[in-house]
Design an enzyme around this catalytic site. Sequence first.
Site, PDB file in Angstrom:
ATOM      1  N   SER A  91       0.847  -1.162   0.000  1.00 34.08           N
ATOM      2  CA  SER A  91       0.000   0.000   0.000  1.00 34.08           C
ATOM      3  C   SER A  91       0.895   1.228   0.000  1.00 34.08           C
ATOM      4  CB  SER A  91      -0.891  -0.058   1.220  1.00 34.08           C
ATOM      5  OG  SER A  91      -2.043   0.652   0.971  1.00 34.08           O
ATOM      6  N   ASP A 111      -8.595  -5.547  -5.593  1.00 32.36           N
ATOM      7  CA  ASP A 111      -8.131  -4.457  -4.737  1.00 32.36           C
ATOM      8  C   ASP A 111      -8.430  -3.124  -5.412  1.00 32.36           C
ATOM      9  OD1 ASP A 111      -6.862  -2.639  -3.177  1.00 32.36           O
ATOM     10  OD2 ASP A 111      -4.826  -3.331  -3.624  1.00 32.36           O
ATOM     11  N   HIS A 125      -6.343  -6.390  -1.166  1.00 32.50           N
ATOM     12  CA  HIS A 125      -5.233  -5.484  -0.897  1.00 32.50           C
ATOM     13  C   HIS A 125      -4.097  -6.182  -0.161  1.00 32.50           C
ATOM     14  CE1 HIS A 125      -3.932  -1.348  -0.883  1.00 32.50           C
ATOM     15  NE2 HIS A 125      -3.839  -1.303   0.427  1.00 32.50           N
TER      16      HIS A 125
END
Length: 499
Positions: free
Chosen positions: A178, A441, A466
């Site tokens: 991320s 995601d 994710h």
Amino acid sequence: MNLLICILLIINCGLISCGPLFFRGRPLTKHGMLGSPVSTDNVYYNSLKLPEDQWFDQRLDHFNPVETTTWKQRYFINDTFYTKGGPIFLQLGGEGIADPIWVVEGQIAANYAKRFSAMSVLLEHRYYGNSRPTPDMSVENLRYLTSQQALQDAASFIDYLTTKLSLNESQWVVFGGSYSGSLAAWFRAKYPHLVVGAIASSAPIEAIINFKDYLAVVSDSLGQKCDDAIKEATKQLALELEHPMGWKSIEKQFKLCETFNGSVDSDVYNLVSTLAGNIENVVQYNKDNRDFEGAKGTNITIDVVCDVMTNTSVGTTALDRYIKVNDIILEAYNQKCVDFKYDNFVQQMRNTDWKSSAAAGGRQWTYQTCVEYGFFQSSDLTGQPFGPYFPVDFFVQQCADIFGPQFDLQLLQKSVQFTNNFYGGYGLKVRKVLFPNGSIDPWHALGVTKDLGPDSKALYINGTAHCADMYPQSDKDPKQLTDARNTIIKTLEEFLSKQ
Ligand SMILES: *[C@@H]1O[C@H](CO)[C@@H](O)[C@H](O)[C@H]1NC(C)=O
Ligand SMILES: *[C@@H]1O[C@H](CO)[C@@H](O)[C@H](O)[C@H]1NC(C)=O
Ligand SMILES: *[C@@H]1O[C@H](CO)[C@@H](O)[C@H](O)[C@H]1NC(C)=O
Ligand SMILES: *[C@@H]1O[C@H](CO)[C@@H](O)[C@H](O)[C@H]1NC(C)=O
Ligand SMILES: *[C@@H]1O[C@H](CO)[C@@H](O)[C@H](O)[C@H]1NC(C)=O
Ligand SMILES: *[C@@H]1O[C@H](CO)[C@@H](O)[C@H](O)[C@H]1NC(C)=O
Ligand SMILES: CC(=O)N[C@H]1CO[C@H](CO)[C@@H](O)[C@@H]1O
């Protein structure tokens, strides 16, 4: 839900190295509520003996040679598998407290480090967790919170640890997921002499103010029937929002914490985006194996939510079923009511104290979005199922409401332009970075989904959410996830082969 409503967008995967911690208000941490002490009812997590905190002196401002102030930055090491001269796997912390579980479990520490006799190291990001460069988080003090400073922190840290532990014969690889995945990719781009490669999971690399495509992926991942049911619920909700009787009924059915006044636009926006957040969160983390870090609500998956939304025995109207979804989420996060008040949210986010609930990351990350990335997950995409209630202006306004009037649209536009100019955005030029992406995601819309070159590849993981590649393995993992992890191992072999 208590506290932080709204906003925070992002990113991220779990706690630590992958992920954000809050999303439209709901804390994703194992801590349940933002700002609560590190404790959890996860028996397994509590039974673990984790590595101790370590600290080193980091410079406050790397870009001003006469500013020599330092502060203590935190890091964790696990050298169980390390043999002298083996690689160092450095995980970059993201927008939340760094949890040492990531140098004990998770793919990098447990699987890859073992395979390569590597040392696992986790560096907490400045301004998050206990890495606190300034006495508080005033706007004045937050000026040292930038990704550029954070990247140079990592560079200085590599120097420091290399000397301290005599690692001059080791090669370093940097990891993140991320936001910290973006950092990992950018680190390799800006400091290619310090690390031989990077694994950048679910990493957004293009800054953008209006991230409306987020909801396109959410909508696709839900499937047509479920998407239609949410559209229907939104229509019914819109009717209720039109009159005071409807407000009363919304207040009761969605378990709002206070009297709801439907003529206060900011409260309406905040409420509807929080309800949308119920679903967005579930999609973003669908079936990610996050239990090991004590994450809550991991048994609530797209299937669970969509089974409720499409099952007429649960409720005759789509709105009844949407209410049921809200109940399920409140229960999973042990929350009694939905705090929809925009003013409460802003007040909390204005708190500059390290002891405040906003210090769990909400204030810092919102600041970063306002001065570096945007990433506002607005409702501006036509066809998405949540209605037009949280337009991008709503998020832009929050920057000014929280940090002051100078944080306006113009500043944001300049900031986002700078970020893409500085790193390259989608045009990032970098070698030896692998970009795992999951098809469900919502962040992949800003990630690398096409190879950047023969030695910087996108790794497509069909059906995962994710940062799925970073979590511990499970018997329920789909084959394509296991394959992806094997590809990561092969890629690490290539990075580490002496040129
Ligand atoms: C280091 O990681 C290994 C593998 O997960 C684990 O068995 C060990 O307990 C960890 N060591 C520390 C000090 O946490
Ligand atoms: C690492 O440092 C040691 C001790 O200073 C030195 O003998 C060795 O040659 C160095 N190795 C490399 C690869 O620079
Ligand atoms: C609801 O908000 C409107 C607009 O701010 C205000 O004029 C009105 O008095 C409020 N109603 C109640 C019952 O508080
Ligand atoms: C998820 O697990 C919790 C705690 O074990 C349980 O109370 C809840 O009913 C479960 N929810 C679903 C949707 O399975
Ligand atoms: C629909 O909900 C009812 C009542 O909660 C439940 O008994 C039934 O199994 C559900 N049906 C499906 C297909 O999930
Ligand atoms: C991804 O998986 C789905 C369902 O398993 C399948 O229908 C689809 O063809 C796959 N897509 C790719 C690009 O492999
Ligand atoms: C969902 C998604 O965008 N996946 C992409 C990830 O990377 C592969 C390989 O380049 C692409 O084909 C996928 O479209």
